[in-house]
Write an enzyme that holds these catalytic residues in place. Structure first.
Site, PDB file in Angstrom:
ATOM      1  N   GLN A 267      36.066  33.682 -40.684  1.00 19.41           N
ATOM      2  CA  GLN A 267      35.223  34.143 -39.587  1.00 19.41           C
ATOM      3  C   GLN A 267      34.167  35.120 -40.078  1.00 19.41           C
ATOM      4  OE1 GLN A 267      35.273  32.710 -36.474  1.00 19.41           O
ATOM      5  NE2 GLN A 267      36.590  31.431 -37.747  1.00 19.41           N
ATOM      6  N   HIS A 270      30.644  33.915 -41.078  1.00 18.15           N
ATOM      7  CA  HIS A 270      29.654  33.458 -40.091  1.00 18.15           C
ATOM      8  C   HIS A 270      28.447  34.388 -40.067  1.00 18.15           C
ATOM      9  CE1 HIS A 270      31.212  29.952 -38.058  1.00 18.15           C
ATOM     10  NE2 HIS A 270      32.417  30.485 -38.016  1.00 18.15           N
ATOM     11  N   GLU A 335      38.879  35.223 -29.614  1.00 14.85           N
ATOM     12  CA  GLU A 335      38.406  33.832 -29.618  1.00 14.85           C
ATOM     13  C   GLU A 335      39.424  32.943 -30.340  1.00 14.85           C
ATOM     14  OE1 GLU A 335      34.481  31.335 -31.183  1.00 14.85           O
ATOM     15  OE2 GLU A 335      34.943  33.309 -32.022  1.00 14.85           O
ATOM     16  N   HIS A 336      39.744  33.274 -31.575  1.00 20.21           N
ATOM     17  CA  HIS A 336      40.737  32.551 -32.368  1.00 20.21           C
ATOM     18  C   HIS A 336      41.935  33.464 -32.623  1.00 20.21           C
ATOM     19  CE1 HIS A 336      36.716  30.995 -33.714  1.00 20.21           C
ATOM     20  NE2 HIS A 336      37.298  29.842 -33.483  1.00 20.21           N
ATOM     21  N   ASP A 369      38.369  24.299 -36.116  1.00 19.93           N
ATOM     22  CA  ASP A 369      36.905  24.239 -36.083  1.00 19.93           C
ATOM     23  C   ASP A 369      36.387  22.822 -36.275  1.00 19.93           C
ATOM     24  OD1 ASP A 369      36.180  26.790 -35.510  1.00 19.93           O
ATOM     25  OD2 ASP A 369      35.612  27.355 -37.543  1.00 19.93           O
ATOM     26  N   HIS A 428      30.382  26.444  16.380  1.00 19.75           N
ATOM     27  CA  HIS A 428      31.499  25.987  15.555  1.00 19.75           C
ATOM     28  C   HIS A 428      32.699  25.657  16.450  1.00 19.75           C
ATOM     29  CE1 HIS A 428      29.301  27.496  12.085  1.00 19.75           C
ATOM     30  NE2 HIS A 428      30.274  27.084  11.264  1.00 19.75           N
TER      31      HIS A 428
END
Length: 438
Positions: A267, A270, A335-336, A369, A428
């Site tokens: 990670q 990235h 996230e992971h 991934d 109504h």
């Protein structure tokens, strides 16, 4: 090479909570200059259509054509790209696509089908699930190429039954990545344009003379793309506003330290804002991982990015127990999330908030991934507390079905009328009462 100065925290220290909050801090606010520039680009695309798209593509990507139609890739060009890659790449793409497709087909069966039933009085109630007509998928280009993003965005849309999938991908200086185009061919993309940035998002959201207007835009991008997606929401749907990538590893010390170090790298490579955190109750194991980080980093081509990420936002955290590690994980909502332990299924029930949970030492995040099957487009920055991975359901919408029988109207009418009168909505109430037998 000097050791990586990654934070070492311990949950039993007096200032842990303060240090932990500092670790979690990340501002999702976009730079004001970016916001203003994106607003201007979107307004221009909305006003001038193709002409604006051509102008910004030439300015930002140094890539031009006489018309936007000249920036569109034909199905034959996608097939030619598929044919041009190596046999090994073709096999990998097709194998990954099949696994991703199979997973989302199961997802469709589990949550993406219409249903209905009838009450005792014959009233029909139900849900009608229909796919979106047209979606746009944004695939990043420039610094790196992401064929996996093509698969993860296009295949669930295809499985959902979307009528037309339109891909946009920037091609700086006209350099087209064959693997990305091959992935578009394998994933069944219907139309593809070599445009990117805020102008591509605007073209998809508003439509131009050449680029069709879509119902939803999905896919990751840089700060300009994220800002543009935020601004066009309402005109079209969007999947999410993604922040920097994250990995959290819960380890009991049984996995080789080199494996965990490399997972943290996966990670961190990235970008400098990516976050990699390890939680473990074994202090000696944390020291082993630190040593593995220092030993392996010099072998990494992106070592400068990895170091900046680990030193800026990474941490090795010593916990009192695996139970406490799970509780901290839920606070982070990563996230992971890797559960790298001898018995991951012991801890999985305690884990409530994560984009994707990877169970066991052999389940590296990188497999998710690319080819495990579940989607890799995941909620970041703690949004896993209330958000889900991209899936078939993102490319569908639901309509309620109601068919009230004559007998059912006698039961429901008085209830509706009573509540309507209570709200002061006489029409109504009377609409319901007119259907009552006198």
């Amino acid at each position: 090479m000097s050791p990586v100065q990654i934070r070492h925290l311990a949950t039993d220290s007096a200032d842990f909570d303060a240090q932990f909050r500092q670790l979690q801090h990340w501002s999702a606010e976009t730079d004001q200059a970016i916001e203003e520039r994106v607003a201007a680009i979107l307004a221009d695309v909305r006003s001038r259509g193709d002409a604006a798209v051509l102008e910004y593509t030439a300015r930002f990507d140094q890539w031009s054509a006489p018309t936007v139609a000249g920036l569109e890739l034909s199905r034959d060009e996608l097939r030619a790209a598929f044919d041009s890659i190596t046999p090994a790449q073709r096999r990998a793409l097709e194998a990954a696509a099949q696994r991703v497709r199979s997973y989302h087909e199961r997802q469709l069966q589990a949550c993406g089908l219409s249903w209905q039933y009838r009450d005792e009085d014959g009233t029909l109630l139900g849900q009608k699930v229909t796919p979106l007509d047209r979606v746009g998928i944004y695939v990043p280009g420039g610094k790196a190429a992401y064929p996996s993003s093509v698969l993860m965005n296009a295949l669930p849309a295809q499985v959902a039954g979307v009528g037309e999938i339109v891909m946009v991908v920037p091609t700086p200086r006209g350099e087209k990545n064959a693997l990305v185009l091959a992935a578009a061919y394998v994933a069944g993309v219907h139309r593809a344009f070599t445009i990117g940035g805020a102008q591509a998002v605007g073209a998809l959201a508003y439509g131009t003379e050449t680029v069709p207007r879509v119902d939803k835009v999905t896919g990751p991008g840089n700060a300009y793309v994220a800002s543009a997606k935020r601004r066009v929401f309402g005109q079209v749907g969007i999947d999410m506003i993604a922040g920097p990538s994250e990995i959290l590893v819960l380890a009991d010390g049984s996995t080789p330290a080199e494996w965990v170090a490399m997972d943290l790298f996966s990670q961190a490579e990235h970008d400098e804002l990516a976050q990699s955190i390890l939680l473990c109750p074994e202090a000696a194991y944390l020291a082993e991982v630190q040593a593995a980080i220092d030993r392996l980093l010099p072998t990494m081509p992106r070592q400068a990015v990895i170091r900046a990420s680990l030193e800026g936002r990474g941490a090795l955290i010593h916990t009192r127990s695996m139970d406490e590690a799970c509780a901290i994980s839920n606070r982070i909502a990563p996230e992971h999330l890797e559960v790298s332990s001898r018995d991951p299924h012991r801890w999985e029930p305690l884990l409530r908030h994560a984009g994707a949970i990877f169970l066991g030492a052999y389940t590296s995040e990188s497999l998710g991934d690319y080819c495990a099957g579940p989607n890799h487009v995941l909620p970041t920055s703690g949004t896993a507390r209330f958000s889900s991975p991209l899936g078939v359901y993102d490319f569908q919408k639901r309509s309620s079905l109601i068919e009230v029988s004559e007998a059912g109207a006698q039961v429901l009418g008085p209830i509706a009328a009573e509540l309507a009168y209570g709200e002061g909505l006489q029409a109504h109430a009377q609409a319901a009462e007119m259907r009552l037998k006198r």
